[in-house]
Motif scaffolding. Structure first.
Motif, mmCIF file in Angstrom:
data_model
loop_
_atom_site.group_PDB
_atom_site.id
_atom_site.type_symbol
_atom_site.label_atom_id
_atom_site.label_comp_id
_atom_site.label_asym_id
_atom_site.label_seq_id
_atom_site.Cartn_x
_atom_site.Cartn_y
_atom_site.Cartn_z
ATOM 1 N N ILE A 1 -1.326 19.302 15.087
ATOM 2 C CA ILE A 1 -1.523 19.756 13.715
ATOM 3 C C ILE A 1 -1.387 18.555 12.795
ATOM 4 O O ILE A 1 -0.418 17.791 12.910
ATOM 5 C CB ILE A 1 -0.502 20.844 13.327
ATOM 6 C CG1 ILE A 1 -0.599 22.039 14.272
ATOM 7 C CG2 ILE A 1 -0.695 21.284 11.880
ATOM 8 C CD1 ILE A 1 0.527 23.049 14.094
ATOM 9 N N ASP A 2 -2.324 18.368 11.904
ATOM 10 C CA ASP A 2 -2.217 17.305 10.914
ATOM 11 C C ASP A 2 -2.638 17.853 9.563
ATOM 12 O O ASP A 2 -3.510 18.725 9.467
ATOM 13 C CB ASP A 2 -3.075 16.091 11.298
ATOM 14 C CG ASP A 2 -4.510 16.448 11.607
ATOM 15 O OD1 ASP A 2 -5.321 16.529 10.662
ATOM 16 O OD2 ASP A 2 -4.837 16.659 12.801
ATOM 17 N N GLY A 3 -2.001 17.354 8.511
ATOM 18 C CA GLY A 3 -2.318 17.857 7.181
ATOM 19 C C GLY A 3 -1.876 16.899 6.101
ATOM 20 O O GLY A 3 -1.131 15.939 6.341
ATOM 21 N N SER A 4 -2.343 17.175 4.886
ATOM 22 C CA SER A 4 -1.971 16.350 3.731
ATOM 23 C C SER A 4 -1.990 17.219 2.484
ATOM 24 O O SER A 4 -2.672 18.250 2.427
ATOM 25 C CB SER A 4 -2.929 15.166 3.567
ATOM 26 O OG SER A 4 -4.236 15.615 3.224
ATOM 27 N N LEU A 5 -1.242 16.778 1.482
ATOM 28 C CA LEU A 5 -1.185 17.462 0.200
ATOM 29 C C LEU A 5 -0.956 16.420 -0.879
ATOM 30 O O LEU A 5 -0.144 15.502 -0.697
ATOM 31 C CB LEU A 5 -0.034 18.479 0.186
ATOM 32 C CG LEU A 5 0.286 19.146 -1.165
ATOM 33 C CD1 LEU A 5 -0.840 20.101 -1.570
ATOM 34 C CD2 LEU A 5 1.622 19.881 -1.098
ATOM 35 N N SER A 6 -1.682 16.528 -1.993
ATOM 36 C CA SER A 6 -1.454 15.606 -3.102
ATOM 37 C C SER A 6 -1.605 16.325 -4.424
ATOM 38 O O SER A 6 -2.408 17.261 -4.565
ATOM 39 C CB SER A 6 -2.403 14.408 -3.024
ATOM 40 O OG SER A 6 -3.756 14.798 -3.158
ATOM 41 N N TRP A 7 -0.801 15.892 -5.373
ATOM 42 C CA TRP A 7 -0.840 16.374 -6.755
ATOM 43 C C TRP A 7 -0.779 15.163 -7.674
ATOM 44 O O TRP A 7 -0.057 14.201 -7.395
ATOM 45 C CB TRP A 7 0.350 17.295 -7.020
ATOM 46 C CG TRP A 7 0.559 17.581 -8.489
ATOM 47 C CD1 TRP A 7 -0.133 18.445 -9.270
ATOM 48 C CD2 TRP A 7 1.542 16.979 -9.340
ATOM 49 N NE1 TRP A 7 0.346 18.430 -10.565
ATOM 50 C CE2 TRP A 7 1.384 17.537 -10.636
ATOM 51 C CE3 TRP A 7 2.554 16.025 -9.143
ATOM 52 C CZ2 TRP A 7 2.185 17.167 -11.710
ATOM 53 C CZ3 TRP A 7 3.349 15.654 -10.221
ATOM 54 C CH2 TRP A 7 3.168 16.233 -11.481
ATOM 55 N N ILE A 8 -1.551 15.207 -8.741
ATOM 56 C CA ILE A 8 -1.555 14.091 -9.681
ATOM 57 C C ILE A 8 -1.675 14.638 -11.098
ATOM 58 O O ILE A 8 -2.397 15.603 -11.357
ATOM 59 C CB ILE A 8 -2.697 13.093 -9.359
ATOM 60 C CG1 ILE A 8 -2.518 11.801 -10.148
ATOM 61 C CG2 ILE A 8 -4.061 13.694 -9.609
ATOM 62 C CD1 ILE A 8 -3.414 10.659 -9.661
ATOM 63 N N ASP A 9 -0.919 14.026 -12.005
ATOM 64 C CA ASP A 9 -0.947 14.400 -13.412
ATOM 65 C C ASP A 9 -1.327 13.158 -14.212
ATOM 66 O O ASP A 9 -0.667 12.121 -14.112
ATOM 67 C CB ASP A 9 0.417 14.918 -13.845
ATOM 68 C CG ASP A 9 0.455 15.255 -15.326
ATOM 69 O OD1 ASP A 9 -0.352 16.099 -15.757
ATOM 70 O OD2 ASP A 9 1.292 14.663 -16.050
ATOM 71 N N PHE A 10 -2.387 13.283 -14.994
ATOM 72 C CA PHE A 10 -2.902 12.176 -15.814
ATOM 73 C C PHE A 10 -2.795 12.589 -17.276
ATOM 74 O O PHE A 10 -3.296 13.645 -17.659
ATOM 75 C CB PHE A 10 -4.368 11.890 -15.434
ATOM 76 C CG PHE A 10 -4.972 10.710 -16.132
ATOM 77 C CD1 PHE A 10 -5.120 9.501 -15.481
ATOM 78 C CD2 PHE A 10 -5.420 10.809 -17.449
ATOM 79 C CE1 PHE A 10 -5.688 8.411 -16.123
ATOM 80 C CE2 PHE A 10 -5.990 9.730 -18.097
ATOM 81 C CZ PHE A 10 -6.125 8.523 -17.432
ATOM 82 N N GLU A 11 -2.151 11.752 -18.078
ATOM 83 C CA GLU A 11 -1.955 12.111 -19.485
ATOM 84 C C GLU A 11 -2.172 10.886 -20.368
ATOM 85 O O GLU A 11 -1.449 9.886 -20.260
ATOM 86 C CB GLU A 11 -0.545 12.668 -19.696
ATOM 87 C CG GLU A 11 -0.310 13.185 -21.091
ATOM 88 C CD GLU A 11 1.031 13.896 -21.232
ATOM 89 O OE1 GLU A 11 1.349 14.324 -22.364
ATOM 90 O OE2 GLU A 11 1.736 14.020 -20.222
ATOM 91 N N TYR A 12 -3.191 10.964 -21.241
ATOM 92 C CA TYR A 12 -3.417 9.888 -22.199
ATOM 93 C C TYR A 12 -2.231 9.799 -23.168
ATOM 94 O O TYR A 12 -1.787 10.809 -23.721
ATOM 95 C CB TYR A 12 -4.695 10.128 -22.994
ATOM 96 C CG TYR A 12 -5.968 9.820 -22.240
ATOM 97 C CD1 TYR A 12 -6.334 8.499 -21.977
ATOM 98 C CD2 TYR A 12 -6.805 10.846 -21.794
ATOM 99 C CE1 TYR A 12 -7.495 8.218 -21.277
ATOM 100 C CE2 TYR A 12 -7.973 10.564 -21.106
ATOM 101 C CZ TYR A 12 -8.319 9.251 -20.841
ATOM 102 O OH TYR A 12 -9.469 8.966 -20.155
ATOM 103 N N GLN A 13 -1.751 8.578 -23.362
ATOM 104 C CA GLN A 13 -0.714 8.335 -24.351
ATOM 105 C C GLN A 13 -1.317 7.953 -25.699
ATOM 106 O O GLN A 13 -0.769 8.279 -26.751
ATOM 107 C CB GLN A 13 0.224 7.231 -23.872
ATOM 108 C CG GLN A 13 0.923 7.545 -22.560
ATOM 109 C CD GLN A 13 1.763 8.803 -22.641
ATOM 110 O OE1 GLN A 13 2.712 8.872 -23.429
ATOM 111 N NE2 GLN A 13 1.427 9.812 -21.840
ATOM 112 N N CYS A 14 -2.445 7.268 -25.659
ATOM 113 C CA CYS A 14 -3.160 6.914 -26.877
ATOM 114 C C CYS A 14 -4.610 6.593 -26.508
ATOM 115 O O CYS A 14 -4.901 6.245 -25.360
ATOM 116 C CB CYS A 14 -2.507 5.728 -27.602
ATOM 117 S SG CYS A 14 -2.541 4.167 -26.694
#
Length: 809
Positions: free
Chosen positions: A653-666
């Protein structure tokens, strides 16, 4: 805002939970670790006591052979056997199982190129005016272009995907990360394989390799592949399909299909000669040739509205040209007319036409030298030269209307040299110092017949006289210090200098002076910059089962000059983008090494983000735009997890999970609107300015996951292995500015059934990709904001099947 806070809280809780679980599972004490990080590792087979030796992966990401679990980097390492089990044949397919990695075969307007992004940082435009952002390497040789980079996975040993800034240990600075393809080297063992494939839409493929000994210490290996397949998006003659529409038919009734886009026509061969007379001397000379001739990328029209131009020639553009899920009405020709617009009426425009086929032809040669100068110092030299030519065209509106037709040709060469000295200065101190240099030139010819604009824009004409020159040199060094057995400290630094210049040539198709952009002819735009980057990492092995590391690193991507100004005001430069990244990771081998589980959390400060604006009335008025600018600054944070498990013998069994949050500051004000009187351009955090850009850059899904499961069934005289893979890609933005076309999320499943004989000499595999016939889009191109009135998208491949027979020897 509350949803975002909840996501951050969940991510933090998950990291904390994993940390407690993995440390608790590490039952042996640190003092019992006979193979601490930073020391030479034993072979995987010698270490394995549970019959799971095949799960061990050795990597050379730090240019020392290390176990994957001893390397304090976020790495996805994929051995050749797993690539085969997943039915993966090209580089872009590998990203489906790699956390926070996006690789896309680009649409027809960008030719046979890929877009590449790691943790939200990369590049999706093939133009040589840009830097890739993600480093691509084949046997440590840097590949500097996105064009032709969708490599066939031919005769590989493994692929290593390194996430986060790279550069203190190797080649070119790569701000997003690096992808390393390691091929099989010739050796005294010999052997090889041949295989043949047949499948959907006359998919015919052959590949093979052979290694042999010429004399003691001198070995050779040759490998090659050839694949052909019909496309899956039908190009239909609109007049033939719709008699009485007023559009002249180009084909006889009942035979309205002109061609099929998305075909395959790939041939590649690679030869290697290796001289290895002793453990202290190894020279590998490699040469390769590739020809990729196929119909252009498959695209469909998903939105269409009359752009309101005043040509009054041919059928009015509109939704009647939306053909369907797997077809388009592209014509690849535009008639000669006299311009009737408000600007410069009476200007004649010639007829233009193009082929819907793309041709890429390239070759390269490299020499990798590895010499032990003494017991404590090793020299590595990597020399390479590459050259290619690429021709392609795109009927952007996918209709018989006269909206836009583009022809492109690129001629390219690239030379690089790298030197590295790997030194063991003490029992617990290893140092690498090195230098890198490359010289690159591209000549870009293009004829863009764009008729939706307010002025006659059939002028973007470079008759082999649009040179782009680039060179870069760098010095780098890394020290790996193991002061006590469980603790390792890694520190690296890099100094880089870059130069790029772009010479504009603008004329009418007959070479005469163009009244709108002729003043750009002979103008040279250039970028020169230098930068110091660093990496600092600390890792601690709590037990043989658990390694924890923390890293901070910086990287940058050089600036340049916008290559496609459609008016003089768009002849603007852009500066470099800079990244500072912080990462915390845990690597584990649990339950008698039957479970390998790795997790990493990162936070990045991303400044001077380079984005290509497809609508920019603030720079020269309405009309076409393809202008790269430094859009502003952002913070990026994310979480990545990978698992590999063999709970019982035969089950994987092989697997992966990813989460990413991108937020402009200016966001820089001039990027989203014209400056008001007395206003200066600045990076503003005003919500009305932030809202001018999309919530996140294109091709950046918030969530990704994958899962694969296979079970090897003994048959007495061989084995039968069924396997199922599923991958999910979250919704992504299709453009830079807000309000553009977005790509919905998708889930794709692949299945494979493999029979092997008892000696593993013969293998027969049946594969089905996109098992459940998911309809989804890989890329999109939205030119409504530029006044063209259309959105086109590239659908993923439909369900396909193939049978492959392999003979190993």
């Amino acid at each position: 805002m509350m949803n975002r806070l909840r996501l951050r809280s969940r991510a933090s809780l998950l990291v904390a939970s994993v940390s407690l679980f993995t440390i608790a599972a590490a039952t042996p004490a640190v003092a019992q670790d006979e193979n601490p990080a930073g020391t030479e590792t034993e072979t995987a087979a010698a270490q394995d006591t549970s019959g799971q030796a095949e799960q061990e992966i050795l990597v050379t990401a730090q240019f020392r052979e290390q176990r994957l679990q001893d390397t304090p980097l976020a790495i996805t390492a994929i051995p050749a056997e797993l690539l085969e089990a997943r039915s993966q044949e090209s580089l872009v397919e590998v990203a489906n199982q790699a956390p926070n990695v996006t690789l896309r075969q680009q649409g027809a307007s960008f030719g046979p190129s890929i877009g590449a992004s790691i943790r939200g940082i990369g590049q999706f435009d093939f133009s040589p005016a840009y830097e890739p952002g993600v480093g691509l390497y084949i046997d440590d040789v840097y590949y500097s272009a996105l064009t032709g980079a969708n490599f066939e996975l031919l005769d590989l040993e493994r692929i290593e995907i390194l996430r986060g800034p790279q550069g203190t240990l190797q080649g070119r600075n790569s701000v997003g990360g690096a992808i390393r393809l390691i091929t099989r080297r010739p050796d005294a063992d010999g052997g090889g394989y041949v295989e043949a494939t047949y499948g959907s839409r006359n998919h015919i493929g052959f590949r093979g390799s052979a290694s042999f000994t010429i004399t003691d210490g001198l070995y050779a290996r040759i490998s090659g592949t050839a694949r052909q397949q019909e496309g899956f998006v039908d190009r239909i003659d609109y007049g033939c399909e719709n008699p009485g529409s007023g559009v002249p038919a180009q084909r006889p009734a009942g035979d309205c299909r002109v061609s099929r886009h998305g075909g395959v026509g790939y041939t590649a061969v690679r030869g290697q000669l290796r001289y290895n007379p002793s453990p202290d001397f190894d020279l590998l000379i490699a040469a390769d040739y590739t020809r990729d001739h196929r119909t252009i990328a498959p695209e469909v029209l998903v939105a269409a509205q009359d752009p309101g131009n005043t040509l009054n020639i041919g059928p009015a553009f509109g939704p009647q040209f939306i053909c369907g899920r797997y077809c388009n009405y592209s014509a690849f020709q535009q008639p000669a007319i006299v311009w009737a617009g408000p600007a410069a009426p009476g200007v004649p425009l010639i007829a233009t036409s193009a082929s819907d086929e793309s041709t890429f032809e390239g070759w390269g040669i490299s020499a990798n030298l590895d010499v032990g100068l003494a017991d404590w110092v090793q020299l590595q030299s990597i020399t390479a030269y590459r050259e290619w030519n690429n021709e392609f065209a795109a009927d952007d509106d996918l209709s018989p209307s006269n909206i836009g037709l583009g022809q492109n040709q690129l001629d390219y060469w690239f030379w690089s040299q790298e030197l590295r000295f790997n030194m063991e200065l003490a029992d617990r101190l290893d140092i690498t110092i090195g230098g890198y240099y490359n010289d690159q030139r591209t000549e870009y010819f293009t004829l863009q017949d764009i008729r939706y604009a307010a002025i006659p824009l059939q002028f973007t004409y470079f008759p082999g006289r649009d040179p782009v020159n680039a060179d870069s040199w760098a010095a780098f060094g890394t020290a790996i210090w193991n002061p006590i057995d469980p603790l390792t400290v890694t520190a690296g630094i890099r100094y880089t200098e870059e130069h790029k210049d772009y010479t504009f040539y603008r004329a009418n198709p007959d070479g005469s002076f163009n009244p709108f952009l002729g003043s750009l002819t002979g103008v040279v735009g250039s970028f020169d910059g230098d930068r110091v980057d660093y990496r600092l990492s600390v890792d601690y092995r709590f037990s043989p089962e658990v390694l924890v590391y923390a890293t901070t690193a910086t990287g940058f991507k050089g600036g340049g000059v916008g290559p496609r100004p459609f008016n003089p005001a768009q002849a603007r430069g852009f500066g470099p983008e800079v990244l500072t990244s912080y990462e915390l990771g845990i690597k584990t081998d649990l339950f008698d090494r039957r479970v390998r589980f790795n997790v990493a959390a990162f936070y990045s400060e991303y400044d001077g983000i380079q984005l290509a604006l497809l609508s920019c009335p603030q720079f020269g008025g309405p009309g076409p735009c393809a202008l790269p600018q430094n859009a502003g600054d952002a913070h990026i944070q994310g979480l990545e997890a990978e698992i590999f498990a063999r709970p019982v013998d035969g089950l994987q069994i092989d697997g992966s999970l990813s989460w990413i949050d991108f937020e402009y500051q200016c966001v820089n004000i001039a990027v989203v609107r014209p400056l008001n009187p007395g206003e200066t351009d600045e990076c503003s955090s005003d919500p009305s300015i932030l809202g001018g850009l999309g919530e996140r850059p294109p091709a950046l899904p918030e969530w990704k996951w994958s899962i694969g499961i296979q079970y090897e069934i003994p048959l007495g005289g061989g084995t039968l292995t069924p396997r199922l893979d599923m991958s999910y890609n979250g919704a992504t933005a299709g453009g830079v500015t807000s309000g553009g076309f977005s790509l919905p999320s998708w889930t794709v499943a692949n299945a494979r059934l493999t029979w092997r004989d008892e000696d593993d000499d013969w293998q027969v595999a049946l594969e089905v990709t996109n098992l459940f016939e998911e309809y989804y889009y890989l890329t999109s191109f939205d030119l409504r904001g530029a006044g063209a009135g259309f959105v086109k998208a590239q659908p993923g491949r439909p369900r396909e099947w193939a049978v492959t027979v392999t003979r190993r020897f």
